[in-house]
Design an enzyme around this catalytic site. Structure first.
Site, PDB file in Angstrom:
ATOM      1  N   HIS A  97       0.820  -1.210   0.000  1.00  0.00           N
ATOM      2  CA  HIS A  97       0.000   0.000   0.000  1.00  0.00           C
ATOM      3  C   HIS A  97       0.857   1.264   0.000  1.00  0.00           C
ATOM      4  O   HIS A  97       0.388   2.325  -0.405  1.00  0.00           O
ATOM      5  CB  HIS A  97      -0.947  -0.013   1.193  1.00  0.00           C
ATOM      6  N   HIS A 265      -1.950 -12.117  -2.361  1.00  0.00           N
ATOM      7  CA  HIS A 265      -3.004 -12.826  -1.637  1.00  0.00           C
ATOM      8  C   HIS A 265      -2.633 -14.270  -1.320  1.00  0.00           C
ATOM      9  O   HIS A 265      -3.467 -15.016  -0.799  1.00  0.00           O
ATOM     10  CB  HIS A 265      -4.302 -12.788  -2.441  1.00  0.00           C
TER      11      HIS A 265
END
Length: 727
Positions: A97, A265
């Site tokens: 992020h 993920h």
């Protein structure tokens, strides 16, 4: 890849932050706001003026830092317990992020300045609970101090998280220096609320679903796309469209997109096991006693398995603390249906999952839980192109790991700049085309050789203004946001730059041919990149001499010449100038004013307001306007470096009459005769109080020589902006 241009091809944001209301101009909202040119004033930094981060980082025991980070991964803290006793997923999300805000249109965002510590990024909904990740890293930052920036530490933590879970990384480079104040120059969108859907009036979309330039994320407060689906409505095909646009604007192709999504993920989990209404405000809105923490659940436990972040709940894979190919196994081998998380968010869950494919609970190893997928994950299953790539990765785990680690390196280093800025022992030896490599030029000419070149330049058929224009056009592409562009490499002679409208291809070809001829005639080893800059410098010296001042424009050799083979033509498209206030040129009418575009370009070039002003004044009298336009050329001695522009702009014997939106006539008040013409960029220098103060300074009779020296100083700054070897 998808075009980065939004409405009308506008090169900057709509509702530009250069004229948005602030405390300084709330009473006069149309007043030009110069704040973005004062960004990161050195006075905000607590570091000593002579602090050298490169030197400090190179003296760092990087191996010890890496080991400390790996140890941290399994040192679970009671105030924020690690899922499965491992902080890897959290640290990867922190790094992701931090880097994921980068966008190619203006090069802003990204990990290279540690901006995630400040608003608005530290309080975005998508960055929920990353405040805890940074606090977990604090003991390591405290230990190594200024030799390890937050920006470098955050990315290195992500790398070590992956290594601690079994993945060999492609590499790591330090060199990210922290900023000490929020980056107000970065436009994140015009919405007035977090996560505003695209059917709202303040949406960032137009047409069927055209995302405004330069934005990449689909909503205010998100890094990428909505995990629940477009506007929170699950539909993997529609989400695939958003994913493709968003990742393309972050310089990623389809294969890199699938690799990053799957690789990100493969580890960790989503958190949504509770009532989201119990969460307190984000860090910037928290109470004093919260000490910068946000999203606190003071009504319930709110940590560990009961934490709420995205609102989705569950891991993606069977083994969320190890690198494996389990993500594709679950995604491709099971049917999935849409369900609601305990927090009420849409998520996908497998149908009839086998017990052995169920991961254990993050806190209770005696319990099994159901894995989940976001709508973006399901896009990899349902989009035909993404599906092909996913299946190949599933069949070839080694290839998947290689593509992922390279894409991760690109994600986390894209805005760090050229490889010459990379620091540390883990820098990969391979040159990557997205790094815009420039071959090293070891040749250095002595003073007599440089003098010969200067004489040949002045004796050629090319006018001084044409040499200045070519040097300027070569250097003006530099943007300090991601350190791309600039004069080094002489890519102005290569595609696509040699065909850009703003570079006036016919004139450019004539100048480059003349310079190559000089190279050959003198059998000089100087690079074309150096020669382009030297020619511009020489022309400026001649223009100053015509004005009665003998000066020498500082010249730093060492630029190399790029080749077409090591130039990624497509990636350079976003650097094409669509306006240049310094050459008084607009390609088209845009939604923002010419002066706002000027500030946008000046900030990317890392110019101050004073440097911007003095450059415009000098460029006008030197006759460097696009296509020979006379707008703003307030002098009778074109080609002579004088302060005439400022003298005549501030002379009250003239009046200024609007003819159209971007054209004004300068009329003699005494006889009514038309004296000159001008654009908004010219007249804003006399209209804006701050800019006018600079103009008056340079118009003073006693500052004729100072104007020349200040112009030369700003010129050299532009020419050397991409010369990181000089730092």
């Amino acid at each position: 890849m998808t075009s980065s241009q939004g409405k009308g091809g506008c090169p900057v944001m709509h509702g530009s932050n250069t004229n948005q209301q602030s405390k300084q101009n709330q009473w006069w909202p149309k007043s030009l706001n110069l704040e973005i040119l004062h960004q990161h004033d050195s006075k905000t930094s607590p570091l000593p003026k002579d602090f050298n981060y490169k030197q400090a980082f190179n003296n760092l025991d990087l191996a010890a830092v890496k080991q400390d980070l790996k140890d941290l991964m399994t040192q679970s803290q009671s105030w924020w317990p690690a899922d499965w006793g491992h902080y890897g997923g959290l640290m990867i999300r922190l790094a992701w992020h931090s880097a994921g805000t980068y966008r190619i249109a203006d090069g802003r965002g990204g990990a290279s300045r540690g901006s995630q510590r400040f608003a608005p990024l530290n309080s975005w909904p998508d960055n929920g609970n990353l405040d805890k990740a940074r606090r977990l890293l604090w003991p390591i930052k405290k230990r190594y101090g200024d030799a390890l920036s937050w920006a470098d530490l955050i990315i290195l933590a992500g790398n070590m998280a992956y290594e601690s879970m079994g993945l060999k990384m492609f590499g790591f480079a330090g060199g990210r220096e922290d900023v000490w104040t929020p980056e107000i120059d970065t436009y994140w969108g015009a919405e007035k609320e977090w996560l505003a859907t695209s059917d709202k009036e303040n949406s960032r979309y137009s047409g069927e679903r055209d995302l405004d330039n330069p934005l990449a994320a689909v909503m205010m407060g998100l890094i990428y796309v909505n995990p629940e689906g477009v506007d929170g409505k699950p539909d993997p095909i529609k989400t695939a469209h958003d994913v493709r646009i968003t990742f393309a604007r972050m310089a990623m192709n389809d294969e890199e997109t699938v690799a990053l999504t799957a690789g990100g993920h493969t580890v960790g989990k989503c958190h949504g096991n509770g009532d989201a209404s119990q969460l307190g405000p984000e860090p910037e809105a928290g109470e004093l006693e919260d000490q910068g923490f946000g999203w606190l659940n003071k009504q319930q436990r709110g940590i560990g398995s009961d934490a709420i972040t995205s609102g989705l709940e569950g891991p993606w894979t069977t083994n969320p603390t190890q690198w494996d190919n389990g993500y594709f196994h679950l995604l491709l081998n099971y049917d999935w249906w849409i369900q609601k998380s305990p927090a009420g968010a849409w998520q996908w869950q497998p149908v009839n999952i086998k017990p052995e494919d169920m991961p254990v609970d993050a806190e209770d190893a005696n319990k099994r839980c159901t894995p989940i997928m976001t709508d973006a994950d399901m896009a990899l299953k349902f989009d035909p192109e993404y599906r092909k790539i996913a299946e190949r990765f599933y069949q070839d785990p080694s290839y998947f790991a290689e593509v992922f680690t390279r894409a991760w390196f690109k994600l986390t280093h894209r805005d760090l700049g050229p490889k010459t800025r990379y620091l540390g022992a883990d820098v990969p030896a391979e040159d990557l085309i997205w790094q815009d490599p420039v071959p090293h030029n070891p040749n250095r000419l002595d003073l007599s050789e440089l003098s010969q070149l200067k004489q040949a330049i002045l004796a050629s058929d090319i006018s001084p203004s044409e040499y200045i224009i070519t040097a300027w056009d070569s250097a003006r592409t530099y943007r300090g946001s991601d350190r791309r562009g600039g004069a080094n490499g002489a890519r102005i002679q290569l595609a696509p730059q040699n065909n850009w409208q703003g570079n006036e291809p016919e004139q450019l070809h004539k100048v480059v041919s003349a310079l190559k001829s000089i190279q050959q005639q003198l059998n000089s080893s100087i690079s074309l990149a150096d020669l382009i800059v030297l020619a511009g410098n020489t022309a400026i010296e001649q223009a100053a001499k015509l004005g009665g001042f003998n000066i020498e424009v500082p010249f730093a050799q060492g630029r190399g010449d790029a080749t077409q083979a090591n130039t990624d033509e497509h990636s350079f498209d976003v650097l094409e100038p669509l306006h240049d206030g310094f050459r008084n040129w607009l390609k088209a009418d845009y939604h923002v004013t010419a002066e706002e575009l000027l500030l946008e370009r000046s900030q990317l070039m890392q110019l101050t307001a004073a440097e911007m002003t003095v450059l415009i004044g000098g460029m006008r009298v030197l006759g460097t306007n696009y296509a020979g336009s006379k707008h703003g050329v307030f002098t009778d001695n074109i080609g002579v470096l004088t302060n005439d522009f400022f003298v005549n702009l501030t002379d009250m014997n003239y009046s200024w009459q609007p003819i159209s939106n971007n054209l004004y006539h300068i009329v003699n008040r005494n006889n009514g005769e038309l004296q000159w013409s001008a654009t908004r960029v010219d007249l804003v220098l006399g209209s804006n109080a701050i800019l006018r103060s600079y103009c008056e300074h340079y118009a003073q009779d006693t500052n004729k020589e100072k104007f020349i020296h200040d112009f030369v100083s700003a010129w050299v700054k532009v020419m050397n902006a991409d010369r990181f070897d000089l730092e």
